[in-house]
Write an enzyme that holds these catalytic residues in place. Structure first.
Site, short mmCIF file in Angstrom:
data_model
loop_
_atom_site.label_atom_id
_atom_site.label_comp_id
_atom_site.label_asym_id
_atom_site.label_seq_id
_atom_site.Cartn_x
_atom_site.Cartn_y
_atom_site.Cartn_z
N HIS B 121 0.84 -1.11 -0.02
CA HIS B 121 0.17 0.00 -0.06
C HIS B 121 0.99 1.29 0.02
O HIS B 121 2.06 1.14 0.52
CB HIS B 121 -0.76 -0.25 1.25
CG HIS B 121 -2.13 0.91 1.42
ND1 HIS B 121 -1.79 2.32 1.80
CD2 HIS B 121 -3.24 1.12 1.24
CE1 HIS B 121 -2.87 2.94 1.84
NE2 HIS B 121 -3.67 2.25 1.73
N ASP B 198 3.43 -4.72 8.22
CA ASP B 198 1.94 -3.69 7.89
C ASP B 198 0.72 -4.55 8.07
O ASP B 198 0.63 -5.51 7.20
CB ASP B 198 2.07 -3.22 6.48
CG ASP B 198 0.80 -2.40 6.31
OD1 ASP B 198 -0.15 -2.45 7.35
OD2 ASP B 198 0.53 -1.88 5.38
N GLN B 201 -4.39 -5.16 7.15
CA GLN B 201 -5.24 -5.94 6.83
C GLN B 201 -5.41 -7.38 7.26
O GLN B 201 -5.95 -8.30 6.77
CB GLN B 201 -5.32 -6.07 5.27
CG GLN B 201 -5.20 -4.74 4.24
CD GLN B 201 -6.64 -4.28 4.51
OE1 GLN B 201 -7.56 -4.98 4.71
NE2 GLN B 201 -6.70 -3.15 3.95
N LYS B 224 -10.44 -0.30 11.14
CA LYS B 224 -10.54 -1.55 10.41
C LYS B 224 -11.16 -2.70 11.07
O LYS B 224 -11.04 -3.91 10.38
CB LYS B 224 -9.52 -2.02 9.46
CG LYS B 224 -8.96 -0.93 8.46
CD LYS B 224 -7.95 -1.14 7.39
CE LYS B 224 -7.16 -0.21 6.75
NZ LYS B 224 -8.16 0.66 5.76
N CYS B 363 -5.03 2.72 -3.40
CA CYS B 363 -3.68 3.13 -2.82
C CYS B 363 -2.53 2.18 -3.01
O CYS B 363 -1.68 2.05 -2.22
CB CYS B 363 -3.80 3.40 -1.35
SG CYS B 363 -4.78 4.90 -1.06
#
Lengths: 130, 406
Positions: B121, B198, B201, B224, B363
């Site tokens: 991303h 990261d 997600q 999220k 993104c």
């Protein structure tokens, strides 16, 4: 918002699938490449200017139906017009040229071509001054 | 298993209408909806406990401080960190990555290398561009194969003694691909590099244990995973955070200030300058409680079931191309395109049917270019989504074909 059927009317799809003025102009006077970072609509306009008027204009690009149909309609509309007049075309009058009512979320797509045409002319005038 | 029928009643927004149609919310990789329990926690914080934290000695401040600190502790246990000292609250996951990138931009030297992947991303690309630009360090990319999975052999090759950091997404926000971050962290450590994950997600969608992964830093966002916006998390191993410079300076992040100088507060507060998002932290605690009750293993199972059904039904539509690996290897994220229709037009028509998906580059512009597309349509699922909603998506996609005459 309008029904999806109203947004993607035949007339709009016609411009999208068979756009007017699609292509490039070699030795054009003004050129501008612009894109809409939100959705990736992309457009490049090529303008031939004679005696302060748009003698010829073409565009290439990739993007959603609204952005590409609007480019077809916008280029058709400015052909032959004085550049001063083209610079003065308002967002509202561009939106009115479209055969559909564009929802708020899609206004940027619809105005991309007009903005690129106006920026091309301003850039051209800037380089002439120098 | 998750009982969506009773669970959906906790989410007020799911009963609203969009363009006269029932809302089908399939944009969960962007942000998730909030259950009453989270909304109530934020409301109750403002109604009964609102105060600044870590300052005054009055009752309200004590309660606010307790709620805020407790959220750090809960987060630590949620991802199996060693202690709350390893949990820094930031504005979002992007800022969490920036804290680490900023520190690297002070410490990297010319000739050093950072390894990223082609599926990152922008938030895990651009901060490193800046660090590289400021130091003369070089960025290398781990490549992906035709299935949207990392080429592990190539990744092993580019991680060398020159590598200082490997920063990789745990799960792609476009392809859904779940990356073998444990293995990647081991490869990085073998070469003396640090590993940053990261996890924006992944933490919302599956059990994540930082100790098992063995990573040095990990970032994710509250919004999220049912929590409020404006709150992100940086996990860092304590000894590393001790040696990391703060990104933001000001009140509450100091121990002692003179007219000439200042010394930093203890972990994690040295990274949390100024009045923090206390209400957000209260809401985030409630969100984690909600997910703990569901069980993260069950969340994963539910999403997998939805992803399998969606991939099967999508592949039945002629002209639909799905990106990324098979369902078992991905989170509940499915990106696809419809032949001869721009993703933006697909999303617009779906919207008119009350279906919220994302259309665009997500993104991840470099990945889009690599896939040779301008953008894609992305449907992403969460705990409250149902098989019927996926069927509604399929019906609407058939309508797209009709309207666009393809």
């Amino acid at each position: 918002m309008e029904l999806a059927e109203d947004m993607y009317k035949e007339e709009l799809l016609e411009h999208y699938k068979k756009p007017q003025n699609y292509g490039k102009i070699r030795n054009c006077d003004a050129k501008y490449h612009d894109f809409n970072p939100v959705c990736g609509d992309e457009i490049e306009v090529y303008i031939k200017i004679r005696n302060g008027s748009v003698k010829d204009i073409k565009f290439t690009g990739k993007g959603c139906a609204i952005s590409q149909a609007a480019a077809s309609i916008a280029t058709e509309s400015v052909k032959g017009k004085k550049v001063e007049e083209v610079k003065g075309i308002s967002n509202e009058s561009m939106l009115q040229l479209l055969p559909i009512k564009v929802s708020n979320l899609r206004v940027k797509c619809a105005l991309l071509a007009l903005k690129a045409i106006q920026k091309a002319i301003i850039k051209y005038e800037g380089t002439k001054l120098q | 298993m998750i009982n969506t029928k009773s669970l959906r009643a906790d989410f007020p927004i799911l009963s609203r209408k969009v363009h006269g149609k029932r809302l089908v919310y399939l944009d969960n990789a962007a942000t998730t909806q909030k259950p009453m329990q989270v909304i109530q926690a934020v409301k109750s914080y403002y109604e009964s406990h609102n105060s600044n934290v870590h300052r005054a000695v009055h009752k309200l401040s004590d309660e606010a401080t307790e709620a805020y600190d407790e959220a750090h502790e809960k987060t630590a246990s949620f991802i199996s960190a060693g202690s709350y000292e390893e949990i820094v609250f930031t504005k979002n996951a992007t800022e969490a990555i920036n804290v680490v990138a900023n520190d690297f931009s002070r410490k990297l030297k010319k000739g050093d290398e950072i390894v990223l992947t082609q599926m990152e991303h922008h938030s895990n690309l651009v901060p490193w561009f800046n660090a590289a630009k400021m130091t003369g360090a070089k960025i290398k990319y781990a490549e992906i194969d035709g299935n949207g999975e990392l080429k592990m052999q190539q990744l092993r090759k580019i991680i060398t003694k020159k590598t200082r950091l490997v920063a990789v997404t745990h799960a792609s926000n476009v392809l859904g691909t779940i990356n073998p971050v444990k293995e990647i962290a081991e490869i990085a450590h073998d070469k003396g590099a640090l590993a940053m994950v990261d996890a924006a997600q992944s933490v919302p969608n599956m059990p994540v244990d930082v100790k098992k992964i063995g990573c040095d830093f990990l970032a994710f966002s509250a919004h999220k995973m049912l929590g409020p916006t404006g709150l992100g998390v940086l996990y860092g191993r304590e000894e590393l955070l001790e040696n990391t410079e703060p990104l933001v300076f000001g009140g509450d992040m100091i121990k002692e200030v003179t007219f000439e100088n200042a010394s930093w507060n203890d972990l994690p507060w040295k990274f949390e300058a100024g009045t923090p998002n206390v209400a957000g932290a209260a809401g985030f605690s409630a969100a984690m409680d909600y997910l703990i009750k569901l069980g993260m293993g069950n969340v994963r199972k539910h999403e997998l079931q939805l992803a399998k059904h969606a991939m099967k039904r999508l592949s039945e539509i002629r002209g639909v191309e799905i990106y990324g690996p098979q369902a078992e290897k991905r989170t509940g994220v499915i990106s696809f395109n419809m032949k001869d229709v721009h993703p933006h037009d697909v999303s617009s028509i779906l919207d008119s049917e009350g279906i919220a998906v994302r259309g665009g580059h997500h993104c991840a512009m470099p990945l889009m270019r690599l896939l040779g597309i301008q953008g894609s349509v992305r449907a992403s699922f969460y705990v409250y989504n149902t098989m019927e909603e996926i069927d509604a998506l399929i019906d609407a996609l058939n309508k797209v074909k009709k309207i666009m005459k393809v």
